[in-house]
Design a protein around this motif. Structure first.
Motif, mmCIF file in Angstrom:
data_model
loop_
_atom_site.group_PDB
_atom_site.id
_atom_site.type_symbol
_atom_site.label_atom_id
_atom_site.label_comp_id
_atom_site.label_asym_id
_atom_site.label_seq_id
_atom_site.Cartn_x
_atom_site.Cartn_y
_atom_site.Cartn_z
ATOM 1 N N ALA A 40 -57.919 -34.845 4.871
ATOM 2 C CA ALA A 40 -59.415 -35.086 5.309
ATOM 3 C C ALA A 40 -59.778 -36.264 6.199
ATOM 4 O O ALA A 40 -60.634 -36.167 7.067
ATOM 5 C CB ALA A 40 -60.130 -35.572 3.974
ATOM 6 N N TYR A 43 -58.708 -34.961 9.668
ATOM 7 C CA TYR A 43 -59.789 -33.959 9.850
ATOM 8 C C TYR A 43 -60.964 -34.622 10.252
ATOM 9 O O TYR A 43 -61.709 -33.900 11.128
ATOM 10 C CB TYR A 43 -59.940 -33.006 8.499
ATOM 11 C CG TYR A 43 -61.182 -32.007 9.001
ATOM 12 C CD1 TYR A 43 -60.598 -30.756 9.826
ATOM 13 C CD2 TYR A 43 -62.380 -32.051 8.544
ATOM 14 C CE1 TYR A 43 -61.615 -29.897 10.155
ATOM 15 C CE2 TYR A 43 -63.298 -31.181 8.981
ATOM 16 C CZ TYR A 43 -63.023 -29.919 10.026
ATOM 17 O OH TYR A 43 -63.874 -29.197 10.131
ATOM 18 N N SER A 44 -61.471 -35.606 9.495
ATOM 19 C CA SER A 44 -62.924 -35.835 9.878
ATOM 20 C C SER A 44 -62.848 -36.713 11.348
ATOM 21 O O SER A 44 -63.901 -36.777 11.656
ATOM 22 C CB SER A 44 -63.212 -36.949 8.734
ATOM 23 O OG SER A 44 -62.578 -38.052 8.632
ATOM 24 N N GLY A 136 -62.898 -26.375 9.462
ATOM 25 C CA GLY A 136 -63.938 -26.969 8.100
ATOM 26 C C GLY A 136 -64.744 -25.778 7.133
ATOM 27 O O GLY A 136 -64.727 -26.154 5.944
ATOM 28 N N CYS A 139 -62.092 -25.107 4.577
ATOM 29 C CA CYS A 139 -61.894 -26.286 3.591
ATOM 30 C C CYS A 139 -63.189 -25.854 2.589
ATOM 31 O O CYS A 139 -62.921 -25.879 1.222
ATOM 32 C CB CYS A 139 -62.068 -27.408 4.064
ATOM 33 S SG CYS A 139 -60.956 -27.967 5.215
ATOM 34 N N LYS A 140 -64.433 -25.633 3.302
ATOM 35 C CA LYS A 140 -65.459 -25.522 2.307
ATOM 36 C C LYS A 140 -65.262 -24.252 1.361
ATOM 37 O O LYS A 140 -65.836 -24.376 0.427
ATOM 38 C CB LYS A 140 -66.477 -25.478 3.329
ATOM 39 C CG LYS A 140 -68.052 -25.400 2.382
ATOM 40 C CD LYS A 140 -69.103 -25.440 3.270
ATOM 41 C CE LYS A 140 -70.626 -25.539 2.318
ATOM 42 N NZ LYS A 140 -70.804 -24.482 1.603
ATOM 43 N N HIS A 143 -63.313 -25.214 -1.758
ATOM 44 C CA HIS A 143 -64.174 -26.077 -2.386
ATOM 45 C C HIS A 143 -65.151 -25.273 -3.343
ATOM 46 O O HIS A 143 -65.240 -25.514 -4.491
ATOM 47 C CB HIS A 143 -64.807 -27.298 -1.483
ATOM 48 C CG HIS A 143 -63.879 -28.073 -0.872
ATOM 49 N ND1 HIS A 143 -64.038 -28.923 0.085
ATOM 50 C CD2 HIS A 143 -62.410 -28.068 -1.041
ATOM 51 C CE1 HIS A 143 -62.801 -29.532 0.308
ATOM 52 N NE2 HIS A 143 -61.844 -29.173 -0.174
HETATM 53 C C1 ASC Z 1 -63.967 -33.024 5.663
HETATM 54 C C2 ASC Z 1 -63.591 -33.098 4.439
HETATM 55 C C3 ASC Z 1 -63.657 -31.973 3.998
HETATM 56 C C4 ASC Z 1 -64.076 -31.240 4.974
HETATM 57 C C5 ASC Z 1 -65.185 -30.062 4.530
HETATM 58 C C6 ASC Z 1 -65.530 -29.377 5.698
HETATM 59 O O1 ASC Z 1 -64.021 -34.056 6.512
HETATM 60 O O2 ASC Z 1 -63.215 -34.267 3.795
HETATM 61 O O3 ASC Z 1 -63.315 -31.577 2.852
HETATM 62 O O4 ASC Z 1 -64.566 -31.905 6.190
HETATM 63 O O5 ASC Z 1 -66.115 -30.729 4.071
HETATM 64 O O6 ASC Z 1 -66.441 -28.446 5.289
#
Ligand code: ASC
Length: 152
Positions: A40, A43-44, A136, A139-140, A143
């Protein structure tokens, strides 16, 4: 080694549960959380470049994309049966109850992440931005389905 000791070792190894790749449920949980949190962080950095919050440069994008691509391969091996509890975590029971669906989501994320490195290497901001968006979203979506509220 005495034959008796060998027999005990052999028996022990045949009885090893899947969790034995990690010594305890806690270590499996800590491992996957660590992998996700380092992933993360990198990625961020890409997401901030993609959104124009940080200036774009190809070298930084490639460095971070390489890490996200590699790190994406780590956490899923640690969602072993028996590691639902053992340390505070947010893994939903659906991970183990709907394991085929979870595996498909994990494979999708790893597949999307595997394209990130090449996209960053293209040096084309739009190509990188699009690949970052795709990762992204995967990932979402995982989640949304598989990450819940904190449990002990
Ligand atoms: C981030 C992070 C995630 C993903 C997600 C993208 O930076 O920590 O888990 O992006 O939120 O949708």
């Amino acid at each position: 080694m005495k034959p008796r000791h060998f027999a005990v070792l052999l028996l022990g190894s045949l009885c090893l549960p899947a969790l034995a790749q990690f010594q305890t449920a806690e270590s499996a949980i800590k491992y996957r959380q660590g992998a996700f949190s380092v992933m993360a962080a990198h990625y961020s950095r890409l997401a901030m470049m993609a959104q124009g919050i940080q200036p774009y440069d190809t070298k930084t994008a490639v460095e971070n994309a390489e890490l996200v691509t590699s790190l994406s391969r780590l956490p899923f091996q640690a969602f072993l049966p028996g590691s639902e509890k053992g340390a505070p975590n947010r893994a939903k029971d659906e991970i183990w109850k709907e394991s085929a669906k979870f595996k498909a989501a994990a494979d999708k994320m790893m597949g999307d992440a595997s394209k990130l490195e090449a996209a960053a290497r293209s040096g084309d901001f739009e190509v990188m931005r699009s690949a970052v968006g795709i990762v992204g979203r995967s990932c979402k979506s995982c989640h949304d389905d598989f990450r819940g509220s904190k449990r002990e």
